[in-house]
Design a protein around this motif. Sequence first.
Motif, PDB file in Angstrom:
ATOM      1  N   ALA A 188       0.338  -1.347   0.070  1.00  0.00           N
ATOM      2  CA  ALA A 188       0.120   0.221   0.155  1.00  0.00           C
ATOM      3  C   ALA A 188       0.443   0.853   0.346  1.00  0.00           C
ATOM      4  CB  ALA A 188      -1.421   0.617   1.014  1.00  0.00           C
ATOM      5  N   ARG A 244       2.036  -4.541   5.094  1.00  0.00           N
ATOM      6  CA  ARG A 244       2.095  -4.926   7.046  1.00  0.00           C
ATOM      7  C   ARG A 244       2.074  -3.153   8.072  1.00  0.00           C
ATOM      8  NH1 ARG A 244       7.995  -6.677   5.061  1.00  0.00           N
ATOM      9  NH2 ARG A 244       8.379  -4.243   4.888  1.00  0.00           N
ATOM     10  N   ASN A 261      14.047   3.556   0.446  1.00  0.00           N
ATOM     11  CA  ASN A 261      14.362   2.672  -1.342  1.00  0.00           C
ATOM     12  C   ASN A 261      14.273   2.777  -2.595  1.00  0.00           C
ATOM     13  OD1 ASN A 261      16.482   1.040   0.379  1.00  0.00           O
ATOM     14  ND2 ASN A 261      15.143   0.884   1.765  1.00  0.00           N
ATOM     15  N   ARG A 262      14.955   3.382  -2.935  1.00  0.00           N
ATOM     16  CA  ARG A 262      13.751   4.029  -4.683  1.00  0.00           C
ATOM     17  C   ARG A 262      13.902   2.435  -4.762  1.00  0.00           C
ATOM     18  NH1 ARG A 262      17.592   7.753  -4.090  1.00  0.00           N
ATOM     19  NH2 ARG A 262      17.024  10.232  -4.191  1.00  0.00           N
ATOM     20  N   PRO A 263      12.996   1.565  -5.841  1.00  0.00           N
ATOM     21  CA  PRO A 263      12.088   0.723  -6.132  1.00  0.00           C
ATOM     22  C   PRO A 263      13.227   0.547  -7.882  1.00  0.00           C
ATOM     23  CG  PRO A 263      10.518   1.465  -5.885  1.00  0.00           C
ATOM     24  CD  PRO A 263      11.517   2.995  -5.596  1.00  0.00           C
ATOM     25  N   TRP A 267      10.340  -4.169  -1.983  1.00  0.00           N
ATOM     26  CA  TRP A 267      10.997  -5.085  -1.343  1.00  0.00           C
ATOM     27  C   TRP A 267       9.925  -6.360  -2.550  1.00  0.00           C
ATOM     28  CZ3 TRP A 267       9.469  -0.745   1.660  1.00  0.00           C
ATOM     29  CH2 TRP A 267      10.040  -0.791   2.467  1.00  0.00           C
ATOM     30  N   GLN A 319      11.010   8.008  -9.622  1.00  0.00           N
ATOM     31  CA  GLN A 319       9.496   8.701 -10.230  1.00  0.00           C
ATOM     32  C   GLN A 319       8.364   8.265  -9.431  1.00  0.00           C
ATOM     33  OE1 GLN A 319      11.895   9.639 -12.277  1.00  0.00           O
ATOM     34  NE2 GLN A 319      12.081  11.656 -11.476  1.00  0.00           N
ATOM     35  N   GLY A 359       8.388  14.676  -2.912  1.00  0.00           N
ATOM     36  CA  GLY A 359       7.014  14.861  -2.806  1.00  0.00           C
ATOM     37  C   GLY A 359       6.953  15.711  -4.596  1.00  0.00           C
ATOM     38  N   LEU A 360       7.588  15.429  -5.246  1.00  0.00           N
ATOM     39  CA  LEU A 360       7.717  16.000  -6.611  1.00  0.00           C
ATOM     40  C   LEU A 360       6.627  15.201  -7.524  1.00  0.00           C
ATOM     41  CD1 LEU A 360      10.951  17.583  -6.615  1.00  0.00           C
ATOM     42  CD2 LEU A 360       9.245  18.893  -6.448  1.00  0.00           C
ATOM     43  N   GLY A 410       8.625   8.799   2.964  1.00  0.00           N
ATOM     44  CA  GLY A 410       9.772   9.855   2.761  1.00  0.00           C
ATOM     45  C   GLY A 410      10.510  10.695   1.608  1.00  0.00           C
ATOM     46  N   ASN A 411       9.635  10.035   0.649  1.00  0.00           N
ATOM     47  CA  ASN A 411      10.499  11.296  -0.526  1.00  0.00           C
ATOM     48  C   ASN A 411      10.112  12.575  -0.686  1.00  0.00           C
ATOM     49  OD1 ASN A 411       7.774  11.996  -2.336  1.00  0.00           O
ATOM     50  ND2 ASN A 411       7.436   9.688  -2.227  1.00  0.00           N
ATOM     51  N   THR A 471       5.103   9.941  -8.854  1.00  0.00           N
ATOM     52  CA  THR A 471       4.952  10.519  -9.315  1.00  0.00           C
ATOM     53  C   THR A 471       4.012   9.487 -10.409  1.00  0.00           C
ATOM     54  OG1 THR A 471       6.940  12.410  -9.816  1.00  0.00           O
ATOM     55  CG2 THR A 471       5.109  11.815 -11.499  1.00  0.00           C
ATOM     56  N   MET A 506       4.528 -11.906   2.249  1.00  0.00           N
ATOM     57  CA  MET A 506       5.551 -13.099   2.120  1.00  0.00           C
ATOM     58  C   MET A 506       4.518 -14.344   2.148  1.00  0.00           C
ATOM     59  SD  MET A 506       8.213 -12.040   0.600  1.00  0.00           S
ATOM     60  CE  MET A 506       9.170 -13.651   0.668  1.00  0.00           C
ATOM     61  N   LEU A 533      -3.831  -5.017   0.477  1.00  0.00           N
ATOM     62  CA  LEU A 533      -2.901  -5.585   2.422  1.00  0.00           C
ATOM     63  C   LEU A 533      -1.622  -5.285   2.354  1.00  0.00           C
ATOM     64  CD1 LEU A 533      -2.352  -8.890   3.519  1.00  0.00           C
ATOM     65  CD2 LEU A 533      -0.187  -8.458   2.447  1.00  0.00           C
TER      66      LEU A 533
HETATM   67  C1  LIG Z   1      14.861   9.862  -0.871  1.00  0.00           C
HETATM   68  C2  LIG Z   1      14.460   9.778  -2.538  1.00  0.00           C
HETATM   69  C3  LIG Z   1      13.268  11.163  -2.783  1.00  0.00           C
HETATM   70  C4  LIG Z   1      12.348  10.559  -3.494  1.00  0.00           C
HETATM   71  N1  LIG Z   1      11.380  11.656  -4.279  1.00  0.00           N
HETATM   72  C5  LIG Z   1      11.249  11.482  -5.316  1.00  0.00           C
HETATM   73  C6  LIG Z   1      10.480  13.153  -5.815  1.00  0.00           C
HETATM   74  O1  LIG Z   1      10.140  14.423  -5.026  1.00  0.00           O
HETATM   75  N2  LIG Z   1       9.263  12.513  -6.527  1.00  0.00           N
HETATM   76  C7  LIG Z   1       8.834  10.911  -7.045  1.00  0.00           C
HETATM   77  O2  LIG Z   1       7.874  10.794  -8.028  1.00  0.00           O
HETATM   78  N3  LIG Z   1       9.484   9.972  -6.245  1.00  0.00           N
HETATM   79  C8  LIG Z   1      10.127  10.623  -5.477  1.00  0.00           C
HETATM   80  N4  LIG Z   1      11.190   9.004  -4.957  1.00  0.00           N
HETATM   81  C9  LIG Z   1      11.003   7.751  -5.486  1.00  0.00           C
HETATM   82  C10 LIG Z   1       9.583   7.444  -4.884  1.00  0.00           C
HETATM   83  O3  LIG Z   1       9.819   7.356  -3.430  1.00  0.00           O
HETATM   84  C11 LIG Z   1       9.188   5.568  -5.294  1.00  0.00           C
HETATM   85  O4  LIG Z   1       9.691   5.684  -6.701  1.00  0.00           O
HETATM   86  C12 LIG Z   1       7.370   5.375  -4.823  1.00  0.00           C
HETATM   87  O5  LIG Z   1       7.815   5.718  -3.642  1.00  0.00           O
HETATM   88  C13 LIG Z   1       7.497   3.723  -5.332  1.00  0.00           C
HETATM   89  O6  LIG Z   1       6.327   3.651  -4.262  1.00  0.00           O
HETATM   90  P1  LIG Z   1       5.864   2.094  -4.024  1.00  0.00           P
HETATM   91  O7  LIG Z   1       4.737   2.066  -3.913  1.00  0.00           O
HETATM   92  O8  LIG Z   1       6.412   1.052  -5.332  1.00  0.00           O
HETATM   93  O9  LIG Z   1       7.383   1.321  -2.699  1.00  0.00           O
HETATM   94  P2  LIG Z   1       6.963   1.884  -1.561  1.00  0.00           P
HETATM   95  O10 LIG Z   1       6.108   3.622  -1.143  1.00  0.00           O
HETATM   96  O11 LIG Z   1       7.821   1.640  -0.588  1.00  0.00           O
HETATM   97  O12 LIG Z   1       5.786   1.030  -0.872  1.00  0.00           O
HETATM   98  C14 LIG Z   1       5.684  -0.449  -0.532  1.00  0.00           C
HETATM   99  C15 LIG Z   1       4.637  -1.174   0.209  1.00  0.00           C
HETATM  100  O13 LIG Z   1       5.448  -2.529   0.469  1.00  0.00           O
HETATM  101  C16 LIG Z   1       4.859  -2.663   1.354  1.00  0.00           C
HETATM  102  N5  LIG Z   1       5.339  -4.344   1.768  1.00  0.00           N
HETATM  103  C17 LIG Z   1       6.478  -4.178   2.290  1.00  0.00           C
HETATM  104  N6  LIG Z   1       7.146  -5.718   2.135  1.00  0.00           N
HETATM  105  C18 LIG Z   1       5.861  -6.156   2.348  1.00  0.00           C
HETATM  106  C19 LIG Z   1       5.660  -8.028   3.516  1.00  0.00           C
HETATM  107  N7  LIG Z   1       5.906  -8.426   3.656  1.00  0.00           N
HETATM  108  N8  LIG Z   1       4.290  -7.304   3.456  1.00  0.00           N
HETATM  109  C20 LIG Z   1       3.295  -6.430   3.440  1.00  0.00           C
HETATM  110  N9  LIG Z   1       3.719  -5.964   2.606  1.00  0.00           N
HETATM  111  C21 LIG Z   1       4.544  -5.104   2.249  1.00  0.00           C
HETATM  112  C22 LIG Z   1       5.285  -1.481   2.464  1.00  0.00           C
HETATM  113  O14 LIG Z   1       4.991  -1.932   3.885  1.00  0.00           O
HETATM  114  C23 LIG Z   1       5.385  -0.302   1.208  1.00  0.00           C
HETATM  115  O15 LIG Z   1       3.835  -0.116   1.878  1.00  0.00           O
HETATM  116  C24 LIG Z   1      11.751   9.392  -4.109  1.00  0.00           C
HETATM  117  C25 LIG Z   1      12.422   8.242  -3.262  1.00  0.00           C
HETATM  118  C26 LIG Z   1      13.202   8.788  -2.344  1.00  0.00           C
HETATM  119  C27 LIG Z   1      14.471   7.056  -1.379  1.00  0.00           C
END
Ligand SMILES: Cc1cc2nc3c(=O)[nH]c(=O)nc-3n(C[C@H](O)[C@H](O)[C@H](O)COP(=O)(O)OP(=O)(O)OC[C@H]3O[C@@H](n4cnc5c(N)ncnc54)[C@H](O)[C@@H]3O)c2cc1C
Length: 415
Positions: free
Chosen positions: A10, A33, A353-355, A255, A382, A46-47, A43-44, A385, A224, A31
Amino acid sequence: MSPEVLILGAGMIGTCAALQLARRGLRVALLDRREPGRETSYGNAGLVQREAVQPYPFPRDAQALGDAAFGRTPAVHWQAGALPALLAPLARYWWHSAPQRHARISAAWSALIAHSQTAHADLIAEAGAGDLIRPGGYLQVFRSAPALAQAAAKAQSLASAHGLEHQVLDARRLQALEPALHPGPAGAVHWQQPWAVRDPGALVQRYARRLERLGAPLLRGDAMTLEPWGEGWRVHADEAGWVHAPRVVIALGPWSAALTRRLGYRLPLFVKRGYHLHHRGPATGPGLRLPVLDAECGYVLAPMAAGLRLTTGAEFAPLDSPPTPVQLARASACARELIELGEPLEAEPWLGNRPCSADMLPFIGEAPRHPGLWFDFGHGHQGFTLGPVSGTLLADLMTGAPPLVDPRPYAPARI
Ligand SMILES: Cc1cc2nc3c(=O)[nH]c(=O)nc-3n(C[C@H](O)[C@H](O)[C@H](O)COP(=O)(O)OP(=O)(O)OC[C@H]3O[C@@H](n4cnc5c(N)ncnc54)[C@H](O)[C@@H]3O)c2cc1C
């Protein structure tokens, strides 16, 4: 509970995937955790980056490679012990970053980016989240005149190719726009379309509340536990027990690799870590109005609800290794040359962690060897975004609607 689609993760990506599917009338469950939007999407910087039409390539010229390899820029930091594990994906990242390949990848990437802001706008309106958005763009600040001139030429060419709005500011106009900045920089490129989000995690939470209002449950549990079950899949939720669904989406951001590896997929994924720390900002006078990317030092200063957030560039290190203070310390020293940062507001920095994927493109689509298993991860720098538009493309593919953009560059089977 009998969802048609179960979304794992989420963050911005998973929450938007769930929301876009629910908006089309599918029964979904989301779902995680933790609470929605508490990891990378919290924590990014916010752009919402309409101007980010090219993903970050691996440096290819000798100067940039040397700067990164020998720590001459705070934008990049290596943990030496991490290198053996990272060599294979980084070698592929380097290969995909060759100019012609990067140009092809950028064409696919920019097709998604082009819809990113309008896709957010729809969700922001429905979620009543307009108060979190600060229009007005952001500034790429350059300290030296040659760097500004080079960036201005590149901005002009990107702007004409992609219909982007920008202005080049000299030192005087930059000072007039942002009096909180110390004099010194040569000027800035002002990208005018992007939005700044005052509290990135809160935006994900508003989207999640909207999802709940559409009738979708938010479940707590460990992704998992996912396993094939009958014709579909099941996962164990803390309160609800085993939840079954014919289709499941992996949207676990950084992850995702752990789960896909367990299912037999060796995808070239890695993370670029980043830190943030909030500061009080200038004690007197106006604060910073717009986010600032200090382009030659590679960090961002973003005025946010929690304070002046300093976010760092990329640290190459394993996902779960302990934080290192190096990059944040160097970025803070650079930032103090630019603005009165004021005292830090937290004792410890946030680490995320940027994925990332080796070809700089996210994986969006059905897994090649498991019917009913879908991927939506790897959005790199991004993902904040791209969440809503990535969810739109996924929903198109899952419902058989004509896809918003050509989905082939993102297909999981490409690698
Ligand atoms: C310092 C920094 C600055 C950034 N600035 C920007 C920006 O300005 N603009 C932009 O567009 N992007 C930015 N990014 C990139 C952006 O933040 C990420 O690409 C994006 O947040 C990824 O989103 P996500 O939903 O894939 O991952 P996440 O937000 O990490 O979500 C993954 C979710 O999976 C859940 N999870 C993990 N393992 C399990 C498990 N075993 N069981 C259940 N849940 C689990 C976690 O709890 C988490 O909620 C930045 C990143 C960083 C680190």
